[in-house]
Scaffold this motif. Structure first.
Motif, mmCIF file in Angstrom:
data_model
loop_
_atom_site.group_PDB
_atom_site.id
_atom_site.type_symbol
_atom_site.label_atom_id
_atom_site.label_comp_id
_atom_site.label_asym_id
_atom_site.label_seq_id
_atom_site.Cartn_x
_atom_site.Cartn_y
_atom_site.Cartn_z
ATOM 1 N N GLN A 23 18.968 145.309 -42.672
ATOM 2 C CA GLN A 23 19.931 144.460 -41.978
ATOM 3 C C GLN A 23 19.630 144.389 -40.490
ATOM 4 N N GLU A 24 19.170 145.487 -39.924
ATOM 5 C CA GLU A 24 18.790 145.502 -38.509
ATOM 6 C C GLU A 24 17.566 144.618 -38.276
ATOM 7 N N VAL A 25 16.644 144.630 -39.222
ATOM 8 C CA VAL A 25 15.473 143.749 -39.142
ATOM 9 C C VAL A 25 15.912 142.290 -39.187
ATOM 10 N N LYS A 26 16.786 141.990 -40.101
ATOM 11 C CA LYS A 26 17.267 140.618 -40.286
ATOM 12 C C LYS A 26 18.039 140.127 -39.057
ATOM 13 N N ASN A 27 18.892 140.979 -38.499
ATOM 14 C CA ASN A 27 19.669 140.599 -37.316
ATOM 15 C C ASN A 27 18.761 140.298 -36.125
ATOM 16 N N ALA A 28 17.720 141.137 -35.948
ATOM 17 C CA ALA A 28 16.782 140.932 -34.834
ATOM 18 C C ALA A 28 16.033 139.615 -35.004
ATOM 19 N N LEU B 256 17.127 136.911 -36.669
ATOM 20 C CA LEU B 256 18.058 135.809 -36.442
ATOM 21 C C LEU B 256 18.363 135.615 -34.956
ATOM 22 N N GLU B 257 18.295 136.700 -34.200
ATOM 23 C CA GLU B 257 18.526 136.629 -32.753
ATOM 24 C C GLU B 257 17.278 136.222 -31.989
ATOM 25 N N GLY B 258 16.143 136.226 -32.679
ATOM 26 C CA GLY B 258 14.889 135.874 -32.018
ATOM 27 C C GLY B 258 14.364 136.961 -31.103
ATOM 28 N N ASN B 259 14.780 138.190 -31.338
ATOM 29 C CA ASN B 259 14.376 139.323 -30.494
ATOM 30 C C ASN B 259 13.152 139.994 -31.125
ATOM 31 N N LYS B 260 11.972 139.635 -30.645
ATOM 32 C CA LYS B 260 10.737 140.138 -31.241
ATOM 33 C C LYS B 260 10.557 141.636 -31.041
ATOM 34 N N GLU B 261 10.924 142.124 -29.869
ATOM 35 C CA GLU B 261 10.757 143.554 -29.598
ATOM 36 C C GLU B 261 11.631 144.386 -30.533
ATOM 37 N N ILE C 69 6.567 139.892 -44.466
ATOM 38 C CA ILE C 69 7.304 140.017 -43.191
ATOM 39 C C ILE C 69 6.617 140.994 -42.247
ATOM 40 N N ASP C 70 5.814 141.890 -42.806
ATOM 41 C CA ASP C 70 5.058 142.811 -41.963
ATOM 42 C C ASP C 70 3.823 142.123 -41.382
ATOM 43 N N LYS C 71 3.161 141.307 -42.192
ATOM 44 C CA LYS C 71 1.924 140.640 -41.756
ATOM 45 C C LYS C 71 2.183 139.574 -40.711
ATOM 46 N N TYR C 72 3.253 138.807 -40.897
ATOM 47 C CA TYR C 72 3.550 137.712 -39.966
ATOM 48 C C TYR C 72 4.719 138.081 -39.064
ATOM 49 N N ARG C 73 4.553 139.179 -38.346
ATOM 50 C CA ARG C 73 5.597 139.658 -37.439
ATOM 51 C C ARG C 73 5.874 138.632 -36.333
ATOM 52 N N GLY C 74 7.151 138.431 -36.087
ATOM 53 C CA GLY C 74 7.541 137.580 -34.959
ATOM 54 C C GLY C 74 7.524 136.100 -35.245
ATOM 55 N N ASP C 75 7.050 135.713 -36.436
ATOM 56 C CA ASP C 75 6.985 134.290 -36.761
ATOM 57 C C ASP C 75 8.253 133.875 -37.498
ATOM 58 N N PHE C 76 9.409 134.066 -36.823
ATOM 59 C CA PHE C 76 10.675 133.796 -37.499
ATOM 60 C C PHE C 76 11.482 132.700 -36.804
ATOM 61 N N SER C 77 10.781 131.714 -36.282
ATOM 62 C CA SER C 77 11.456 130.617 -35.593
ATOM 63 C C SER C 77 11.898 129.512 -36.554
ATOM 64 N N SER C 78 11.309 129.467 -37.743
ATOM 65 C CA SER C 78 11.629 128.397 -38.688
ATOM 66 C C SER C 78 12.720 128.831 -39.661
ATOM 67 N N GLN C 79 13.307 127.838 -40.310
ATOM 68 C CA GLN C 79 14.354 128.098 -41.290
ATOM 69 C C GLN C 79 13.789 128.805 -42.524
ATOM 70 N N ASP C 80 12.501 128.570 -42.814
ATOM 71 C CA ASP C 80 11.862 129.207 -43.962
ATOM 72 C C ASP C 80 11.871 130.724 -43.832
ATOM 73 N N TRP C 81 11.719 131.194 -42.596
ATOM 74 C CA TRP C 81 11.693 132.643 -42.371
ATOM 75 C C TRP C 81 13.034 133.277 -42.725
ATOM 76 N N GLY D 62 15.177 132.103 -44.823
ATOM 77 C CA GLY D 62 15.287 132.051 -46.276
ATOM 78 C C GLY D 62 14.491 133.153 -46.947
ATOM 79 N N HIS D 63 13.337 133.487 -46.373
ATOM 80 C CA HIS D 63 12.511 134.558 -46.918
ATOM 81 C C HIS D 63 13.229 135.904 -46.789
ATOM 82 N N LEU D 64 13.878 136.134 -45.655
ATOM 83 C CA LEU D 64 14.622 137.374 -45.445
ATOM 84 C C LEU D 64 15.798 137.469 -46.410
ATOM 85 N N ASP D 65 16.468 136.360 -46.641
ATOM 86 C CA ASP D 65 17.588 136.347 -47.589
ATOM 87 C C ASP D 65 17.106 136.687 -48.996
ATOM 88 N N SER D 66 15.964 136.136 -49.380
ATOM 89 C CA SER D 66 15.408 136.386 -50.703
ATOM 90 C C SER D 66 15.034 137.856 -50.883
#
Length: 261
Positions: A134-139, A141-146, A185-197, A199-203
């Motif tokens: 959940q902490e990963v998902k929140n970060a 959604l907030e766009g906080n890469k660090e 989600i480990d390989k493509y770190r930080g690439d969570f600007s799209s809606q697909d990302w 959806g992937h986290l929800d799945s």
């Protein structure tokens, strides 16, 4: 009736074999106890004692654990690899105390997954795993890469602890599906600007929840169920045949009586 009696006896012997098989698992319980004791020693930084206990585990496991083919090849492979990692952690002077505990815990959970007949211990880590995710998902959604990278590392560390147990308790297809999503989600770190990302986290979250809500596996060898099914079919066929012969015999007997009259 002789055929029926023989068939019925076969079924009795099969179920008697099941009972013997279940009671034969007692040596695994002793090995599980040793794994638990090794973990407790590790938590108190008594590494040499824990190491000696794991070495004793290995010797006893080679004598009792693989006897009579009680474990599958996958179970043997997973437990052996987990044991190796735990032993290596106790002898690596450069490893942190937390990582040592994690690796021995992973081995202890794998040992329990093999010997447990009810809910396995790794299910108790649901809160830690889901909170970390959940902490990963929140970060994300907030766009906080660090924060995302930090929480993802923590989540992966926790997930690694239960992964050997999942290899034991989940089907290969189910585990592969889960691992592929985590790898993504480990390989493509930080690439969570799209809606697909999102959806992937929800799945992935849904898959994780399902894993913890349905942890039980079918302990019975599928080939055994096949034997029971075939035997049951034989019983049904035998009873049907006996009933048919009896009915035919009575019908012929009545016909003869009618002719005599």
């Amino acid at each position: 009736m002789r055929i029926f009696a023989a068939t019925f006896l076969s079924v009795c012997l099969i179920f008697q074999g099941l009972t013997v098989f279940a009671s034969a698992g007692s040596p695994l319980k002793e090995l599980d106890r040793m794994a638990d004791e090794a973990l407790q020693l590790t938590k108190f930084s008594r590494y040499e004692e824990a190491k000696s206990l794991l070495e004793k585990f290995a010797m006893q496991f080679s004598e009792e654990g693989v006897k009579d083919g009680r474990l599958t090849m996958d179970e043997l492979r997973v437990l052996t690899a987990s044991h190796h990692e735990a032993l290596r952690a106790l002898t690596n002077i450069h490893m942190s105390d937390e990582e040592r505990i994690n690796r021995v815990t992973s081995f202890r959970l794998a040992s329990d997954a093999i010997s447990s007949t009810h809910q396995p211990m790794w299910v108790e880590m649901e809160t830690s795993v889901m909170k970390g995710f959940q902490e990963v998902k929140n970060a994300a959604l907030e766009g906080n890469k660090e924060a995302y990278n930090q929480h993802l590392n923590s989540f992966l560390s926790t997930y690694t602890v239960i992964q050997p147990s999942l290899k034991i308790d989940l089907s290969a297809e189910r585990l592969q599906k889960l691992d592929s999503k985590i790898t993504y989600i480990d390989k493509y770190r930080g690439d969570f600007s799209s809606q697909d990302w999102a959806g992937h986290l929800d799945s992935l979250e849904k898959d994780l929840q399902q894993v913890f809500s349905d942890p039980h596996k079918d302990e019975t060898d599928p080939s055994l169920w096949w034997v029971i099914t075939i035997t049951g079919s034989i019983i049904v066929s035998t009873l049907s045949y006996v009933g048919w012969r009896k009915y035919k015999g009575q019908k012929q007997q009545r016909k003869r009586k009618d002719l005599n009259h």
